[in-house]
Design a protein around this motif. Structure first.
Motif, PDB file in Angstrom:
ATOM      1  N   ASP A   1       0.835  -1.187   0.000  1.00  0.00           N
ATOM      2  CA  ASP A   1       0.000   0.000   0.000  1.00  0.00           C
ATOM      3  C   ASP A   1       0.877   1.247   0.000  1.00  0.00           C
ATOM      4  O   ASP A   1       1.876   1.326   0.709  1.00  0.00           O
ATOM      5  CB  ASP A   1      -0.902  -0.005   1.241  1.00  0.00           C
ATOM      6  CG  ASP A   1      -2.168   0.812   1.047  1.00  0.00           C
ATOM      7  OD1 ASP A   1      -2.554   1.068  -0.116  1.00  0.00           O
ATOM      8  OD2 ASP A   1      -2.784   1.204   2.065  1.00  0.00           O
ATOM      9  N   TYR A   2       0.508   2.215  -0.826  1.00  0.00           N
ATOM     10  CA  TYR A   2       1.234   3.474  -1.002  1.00  0.00           C
ATOM     11  C   TYR A   2       2.583   3.303  -1.692  1.00  0.00           C
ATOM     12  O   TYR A   2       3.455   4.170  -1.585  1.00  0.00           O
ATOM     13  CB  TYR A   2       1.428   4.220   0.332  1.00  0.00           C
ATOM     14  CG  TYR A   2       0.126   4.752   0.898  1.00  0.00           C
ATOM     15  CD1 TYR A   2      -0.527   5.841   0.319  1.00  0.00           C
ATOM     16  CD2 TYR A   2      -0.460   4.147   2.006  1.00  0.00           C
ATOM     17  CE1 TYR A   2      -1.723   6.321   0.839  1.00  0.00           C
ATOM     18  CE2 TYR A   2      -1.656   4.617   2.535  1.00  0.00           C
ATOM     19  CZ  TYR A   2      -2.281   5.709   1.943  1.00  0.00           C
ATOM     20  OH  TYR A   2      -3.468   6.163   2.451  1.00  0.00           O
TER      21      TYR A   2
ATOM     22  N   PHE B   1      -6.913   9.858   2.989  1.00  0.00           N
ATOM     23  CA  PHE B   1      -7.534   8.535   2.952  1.00  0.00           C
ATOM     24  C   PHE B   1      -7.941   8.074   4.347  1.00  0.00           C
ATOM     25  O   PHE B   1      -8.963   7.387   4.509  1.00  0.00           O
ATOM     26  CB  PHE B   1      -6.611   7.522   2.282  1.00  0.00           C
ATOM     27  CG  PHE B   1      -6.768   7.463   0.791  1.00  0.00           C
ATOM     28  CD1 PHE B   1      -7.889   6.885   0.218  1.00  0.00           C
ATOM     29  CD2 PHE B   1      -5.800   8.008  -0.042  1.00  0.00           C
ATOM     30  CE1 PHE B   1      -8.050   6.837  -1.158  1.00  0.00           C
ATOM     31  CE2 PHE B   1      -5.940   7.963  -1.427  1.00  0.00           C
ATOM     32  CZ  PHE B   1      -7.068   7.384  -1.989  1.00  0.00           C
TER      33      PHE B   1
ATOM     34  N   LYS C   1      -2.095  10.336   2.495  1.00  0.00           N
ATOM     35  CA  LYS C   1      -2.367   9.371   3.569  1.00  0.00           C
ATOM     36  C   LYS C   1      -3.380   9.927   4.562  1.00  0.00           C
ATOM     37  O   LYS C   1      -4.315   9.227   4.980  1.00  0.00           O
ATOM     38  CB  LYS C   1      -1.067   9.013   4.288  1.00  0.00           C
ATOM     39  CG  LYS C   1      -0.142   8.113   3.486  1.00  0.00           C
ATOM     40  CD  LYS C   1       1.115   7.780   4.285  1.00  0.00           C
ATOM     41  CE  LYS C   1       2.033   6.865   3.506  1.00  0.00           C
ATOM     42  NZ  LYS C   1       3.264   6.524   4.271  1.00  0.00           N
TER      43      LYS C   1
ATOM     44  N   LYS D   1      -2.827   2.355  -4.273  1.00  0.00           N
ATOM     45  CA  LYS D   1      -3.614   2.472  -3.040  1.00  0.00           C
ATOM     46  C   LYS D   1      -4.658   1.369  -2.971  1.00  0.00           C
ATOM     47  O   LYS D   1      -5.480   1.205  -3.872  1.00  0.00           O
ATOM     48  CB  LYS D   1      -4.325   3.839  -2.987  1.00  0.00           C
ATOM     49  CG  LYS D   1      -5.151   4.042  -1.716  1.00  0.00           C
ATOM     50  CD  LYS D   1      -4.247   4.220  -0.522  1.00  0.00           C
ATOM     51  CE  LYS D   1      -5.009   4.178   0.810  1.00  0.00           C
ATOM     52  NZ  LYS D   1      -5.199   2.824   1.342  1.00  0.00           N
ATOM     53  N   ASP D   2      -4.625   0.616  -1.871  1.00  0.00           N
ATOM     54  CA  ASP D   2      -5.649  -0.389  -1.596  1.00  0.00           C
ATOM     55  C   ASP D   2      -6.939   0.330  -1.198  1.00  0.00           C
ATOM     56  O   ASP D   2      -6.963   1.076  -0.220  1.00  0.00           O
ATOM     57  CB  ASP D   2      -5.173  -1.286  -0.462  1.00  0.00           C
ATOM     58  CG  ASP D   2      -6.185  -2.369  -0.083  1.00  0.00           C
ATOM     59  OD1 ASP D   2      -7.313  -2.364  -0.609  1.00  0.00           O
ATOM     60  OD2 ASP D   2      -5.843  -3.220   0.759  1.00  0.00           O
TER      61      ASP D   2
END
Length: 244
Positions: free
Chosen positions: A27-28, A173, A170, A61-62
Protein backbone atom coordinates in the motif's frame (compact mmCIF):
# COMPACT_ATOMS: atom_id res chain seq x y z
CA UNK A 1 6.46 2.13 1.68
CA UNK A 2 8.36 1.42 -1.54
CA UNK A 3 9.48 4.19 -3.91
CA UNK A 4 10.67 3.07 -7.33
CA UNK A 5 12.59 5.91 -8.97
CA UNK A 6 13.12 5.79 -12.73
CA UNK A 7 15.20 8.00 -14.99
CA UNK A 8 12.55 7.72 -17.68
CA UNK A 9 9.40 5.81 -18.57
CA UNK A 10 6.50 6.24 -20.96
CA UNK A 11 3.88 6.51 -18.20
CA UNK A 12 4.13 5.89 -14.45
CA UNK A 13 0.56 4.54 -14.42
CA UNK A 14 1.38 2.07 -17.19
CA UNK A 15 4.62 1.05 -15.48
CA UNK A 16 2.75 0.36 -12.25
CA UNK A 17 0.18 -1.74 -14.09
CA UNK A 18 3.01 -3.82 -15.51
CA UNK A 19 4.40 -4.31 -12.00
CA UNK A 20 1.01 -5.44 -10.72
CA UNK A 21 0.89 -8.10 -13.42
CA UNK A 22 3.93 -9.77 -11.90
CA UNK A 23 3.72 -9.14 -8.14
CA UNK A 24 1.73 -7.65 -5.30
CA UNK A 25 2.51 -4.11 -4.27
CA UNK A 26 2.63 -2.61 -0.81
CA UNK A 27 0.00 0.00 0.00
CA UNK A 28 1.23 3.47 -1.00
CA UNK A 29 3.94 2.10 -3.27
CA UNK A 30 5.21 4.88 -5.56
CA UNK A 31 6.58 4.92 -9.08
CA UNK A 32 8.45 8.18 -9.65
CA UNK A 33 10.11 9.20 -12.89
CA UNK A 34 12.22 12.21 -13.80
CA UNK A 35 11.17 11.95 -17.44
CA UNK A 36 7.69 10.79 -18.41
CA UNK A 37 7.77 10.53 -22.18
CA UNK A 38 4.12 9.70 -22.86
CA UNK A 39 2.23 10.98 -19.84
CA UNK A 40 -1.52 10.57 -20.01
CA UNK A 41 -4.31 12.83 -18.81
CA UNK A 42 -8.08 12.56 -18.68
CA UNK A 43 -9.90 11.47 -21.84
CA UNK A 44 -6.70 10.46 -23.62
CA UNK A 45 -4.99 13.84 -23.44
CA UNK A 46 -1.20 14.05 -23.28
CA UNK A 47 0.64 15.37 -20.21
CA UNK A 48 3.84 17.07 -21.39
CA UNK A 49 6.63 17.65 -18.86
CA UNK A 50 10.26 18.74 -19.11
CA UNK A 51 12.68 16.08 -17.78
CA UNK A 52 13.76 16.58 -14.18
CA UNK A 53 11.61 19.67 -13.63
CA UNK A 54 8.28 18.37 -12.39
CA UNK A 55 6.77 15.76 -10.11
CA UNK A 56 5.40 12.81 -12.10
CA UNK A 57 4.36 9.88 -9.94
CA UNK A 58 1.89 7.06 -9.55
CA UNK A 59 0.72 5.76 -6.19
CA UNK A 60 -0.75 2.32 -5.54
CA UNK A 61 -3.61 2.47 -3.04
CA UNK A 62 -5.65 -0.39 -1.60
CA UNK A 63 -9.29 0.74 -1.66
CA UNK A 64 -10.95 -2.65 -1.17
CA UNK A 65 -12.79 -1.20 1.84
CA UNK A 66 -14.55 1.42 -0.30
CA UNK A 67 -17.85 0.62 -2.01
CA UNK A 68 -17.74 0.86 -5.78
CA UNK A 69 -20.59 3.40 -5.79
CA UNK A 70 -18.30 5.74 -3.84
CA UNK A 71 -15.37 5.54 -6.25
CA UNK A 72 -15.40 9.30 -6.92
CA UNK A 73 -14.30 9.91 -3.34
CA UNK A 74 -10.86 8.66 -4.39
CA UNK A 75 -10.64 11.63 -6.74
CA UNK A 76 -12.03 13.92 -4.04
CA UNK A 77 -9.46 13.01 -1.38
CA UNK A 78 -6.52 13.11 -3.77
CA UNK A 79 -7.57 16.51 -5.13
CA UNK A 80 -7.99 17.89 -1.62
CA UNK A 81 -4.61 16.45 -0.60
CA UNK A 82 -2.92 18.34 -3.44
CA UNK A 83 -4.76 21.52 -2.47
CA UNK A 84 -3.50 21.05 1.10
CA UNK A 85 0.06 20.49 -0.13
CA UNK A 86 0.00 23.69 -2.18
CA UNK A 87 -1.55 25.63 0.70
CA UNK A 88 1.42 24.59 2.83
CA UNK A 89 3.69 26.07 0.15
CA UNK A 90 1.76 29.36 0.32
CA UNK A 91 0.28 29.00 -3.17
CA UNK A 92 -2.80 31.23 -3.38
CA UNK A 93 -6.17 31.22 -5.15
CA UNK A 94 -6.29 27.43 -5.48
CA UNK A 95 -9.19 25.75 -7.24
CA UNK A 96 -10.13 22.31 -8.56
CA UNK A 97 -11.20 22.38 -12.21
CA UNK A 98 -13.63 19.48 -12.40
CA UNK A 99 -12.95 16.67 -12.21
CA UNK A 100 -9.40 16.98 -10.85
CA UNK A 101 -7.16 19.60 -12.43
CA UNK A 102 -5.45 21.84 -9.88
CA UNK A 103 -5.39 25.57 -10.64
CA UNK A 104 -3.85 28.67 -9.11
CA UNK A 105 -5.07 32.05 -10.37
CA UNK A 106 -6.91 30.17 -13.16
CA UNK A 107 -3.69 28.53 -14.41
CA UNK A 108 -3.13 24.78 -14.33
CA UNK A 109 -0.50 23.53 -11.90
CA UNK A 110 -1.28 19.84 -12.00
CA UNK A 111 -3.61 17.02 -12.82
CA UNK A 112 -4.66 13.60 -11.62
CA UNK A 113 -5.40 10.40 -13.53
CA UNK A 114 -7.02 7.67 -11.44
CA UNK A 115 -7.33 4.14 -12.82
CA UNK A 116 -9.33 1.81 -10.62
CA UNK A 117 -8.82 -1.95 -10.43
CA UNK A 118 -12.19 -3.69 -10.15
CA UNK A 119 -12.81 -7.41 -9.69
CA UNK A 120 -16.21 -9.08 -9.37
CA UNK A 121 -17.83 -5.63 -9.35
CA UNK A 122 -15.81 -4.60 -6.29
CA UNK A 123 -13.09 -2.00 -5.96
CA UNK A 124 -9.74 -3.55 -5.19
CA UNK A 125 -7.15 -0.83 -5.69
CA UNK A 126 -6.39 2.43 -7.45
CA UNK A 127 -3.41 3.62 -9.43
CA UNK A 128 -3.26 7.33 -8.74
CA UNK A 129 -1.25 9.25 -11.32
CA UNK A 130 -0.20 12.77 -10.36
CA UNK A 131 1.56 15.38 -12.46
CA UNK A 132 2.55 18.63 -10.76
CA UNK A 133 4.40 21.49 -12.46
CA UNK A 134 7.20 22.42 -10.07
CA UNK A 135 10.37 23.90 -11.59
CA UNK A 136 9.44 24.22 -15.27
CA UNK A 137 9.28 27.86 -16.40
CA UNK A 138 8.17 27.67 -20.03
CA UNK A 139 5.01 26.04 -21.37
CA UNK A 140 5.01 26.41 -25.14
CA UNK A 141 1.52 26.57 -26.63
CA UNK A 142 -0.02 26.08 -23.17
CA UNK A 143 -1.03 29.59 -22.09
CA UNK A 144 -3.17 28.27 -19.23
CA UNK A 145 -0.30 26.37 -17.57
CA UNK A 146 1.94 27.55 -14.76
CA UNK A 147 4.28 26.12 -12.12
CA UNK A 148 5.37 26.56 -8.54
CA UNK A 149 8.59 28.30 -9.58
CA UNK A 150 6.65 30.77 -11.71
CA UNK A 151 4.46 31.60 -8.72
CA UNK A 152 6.98 31.55 -5.87
CA UNK A 153 10.16 32.54 -7.71
CA UNK A 154 12.15 29.74 -6.09
CA UNK A 155 13.29 26.26 -7.02
CA UNK A 156 11.59 23.64 -4.86
CA UNK A 157 13.22 20.20 -4.47
CA UNK A 158 11.04 17.48 -5.94
CA UNK A 159 11.75 15.28 -2.91
CA UNK A 160 10.13 17.92 -0.69
CA UNK A 161 7.00 18.02 -2.85
CA UNK A 162 6.80 14.22 -2.94
CA UNK A 163 7.06 13.95 0.85
CA UNK A 164 4.32 16.54 1.37
CA UNK A 165 2.04 14.95 -1.23
CA UNK A 166 2.35 11.48 0.34
CA UNK A 167 1.75 12.78 3.87
CA UNK A 168 -1.39 14.63 2.80
CA UNK A 169 -2.75 11.80 0.66
CA UNK A 170 -2.37 9.37 3.57
CA UNK A 171 -4.17 11.82 5.86
CA UNK A 172 -6.96 12.28 3.32
CA UNK A 173 -7.53 8.54 2.95
CA UNK A 174 -7.57 8.13 6.74
CA UNK A 175 -10.23 10.84 6.82
CA UNK A 176 -12.23 8.98 4.17
CA UNK A 177 -12.29 5.89 6.39
CA UNK A 178 -13.87 7.81 9.26
CA UNK A 179 -17.60 7.46 9.89
CA UNK A 180 -19.71 10.25 8.40
CA UNK A 181 -16.71 11.77 6.58
CA UNK A 182 -18.30 11.63 3.13
CA UNK A 183 -20.46 14.73 3.54
CA UNK A 184 -17.59 16.85 4.85
CA UNK A 185 -15.20 15.76 2.09
CA UNK A 186 -17.82 16.34 -0.58
CA UNK A 187 -18.59 19.79 0.82
CA UNK A 188 -14.89 20.72 0.86
CA UNK A 189 -14.43 19.49 -2.71
CA UNK A 190 -17.49 21.29 -4.04
CA UNK A 191 -16.57 24.54 -2.29
CA UNK A 192 -13.17 24.49 -4.04
CA UNK A 193 -14.53 23.97 -7.56
CA UNK A 194 -13.34 26.38 -10.23
CA UNK A 195 -16.13 28.76 -11.34
CA UNK A 196 -18.58 27.53 -8.72
CA UNK A 197 -21.82 29.54 -8.97
CA UNK A 198 -20.38 31.71 -11.74
CA UNK A 199 -21.69 32.04 -15.30
CA UNK A 200 -19.61 29.63 -17.38
CA UNK A 201 -19.36 28.26 -20.89
CA UNK A 202 -19.35 24.54 -21.61
CA UNK A 203 -18.82 22.35 -24.67
CA UNK A 204 -20.67 19.07 -25.08
CA UNK A 205 -19.38 15.93 -26.83
CA UNK A 206 -20.80 17.23 -30.13
CA UNK A 207 -18.80 20.48 -29.74
CA UNK A 208 -21.92 22.52 -29.08
CA UNK A 209 -21.44 25.45 -26.69
CA UNK A 210 -23.88 26.31 -23.94
CA UNK A 211 -24.00 28.45 -20.80
CA UNK A 212 -24.70 27.52 -17.21
CA UNK A 213 -23.64 27.75 -13.57
CA UNK A 214 -21.65 25.05 -11.79
CA UNK A 215 -23.81 23.88 -8.90
CA UNK A 216 -21.55 21.15 -7.52
CA UNK A 217 -21.18 17.42 -8.08
CA UNK A 218 -23.38 14.41 -7.38
CA UNK A 219 -22.39 11.20 -5.59
CA UNK A 220 -21.09 9.63 -8.80
CA UNK A 221 -18.84 12.62 -9.48
CA UNK A 222 -20.93 14.04 -12.30
CA UNK A 223 -20.93 17.81 -12.66
CA UNK A 224 -24.19 19.51 -11.74
CA UNK A 225 -24.92 22.49 -13.97
CA UNK A 226 -27.75 24.98 -13.56
CA UNK A 227 -28.90 25.67 -17.10
CA UNK A 228 -30.57 28.78 -18.49
CA UNK A 229 -34.00 27.13 -18.20
CA UNK A 230 -33.41 26.82 -14.40
CA UNK A 231 -33.03 23.04 -14.68
CA UNK A 232 -30.08 21.37 -12.92
CA UNK A 233 -28.55 18.70 -15.15
CA UNK A 234 -25.73 16.26 -14.38
CA UNK A 235 -22.92 15.56 -16.84
CA UNK A 236 -20.22 12.89 -16.86
CA UNK A 237 -16.65 13.98 -17.59
CA UNK A 238 -16.79 12.48 -21.07
CA UNK A 239 -19.96 14.41 -21.85
CA UNK A 240 -18.92 17.96 -21.11
CA UNK A 241 -15.89 20.26 -21.02
CA UNK A 242 -15.69 23.42 -18.95
CA UNK A 243 -14.03 26.17 -20.96
CA UNK A 244 -11.81 28.77 -19.30
Amino acid sequence: MTIIKLNATHSTNSYMRQLLATKELEDYSVVWTLNQTRGRGQMGTVWSSQPGKNLTISIYKDVSWLGISNHFFISIVVSLALIQTLNELMIINLKIKWPNDILSDNKKLGGILIENIIKNNQLKASIIGIGLNVNQTNFDNLPQASSLINITGRVIPLEEILDRVLINIKASFLKLQEKHAFDELKKNYNSTLFRLNKPSTFKDKNNNLFAGYIYGTDKQGNLLVLLENKVIKSFGFKEITLLY
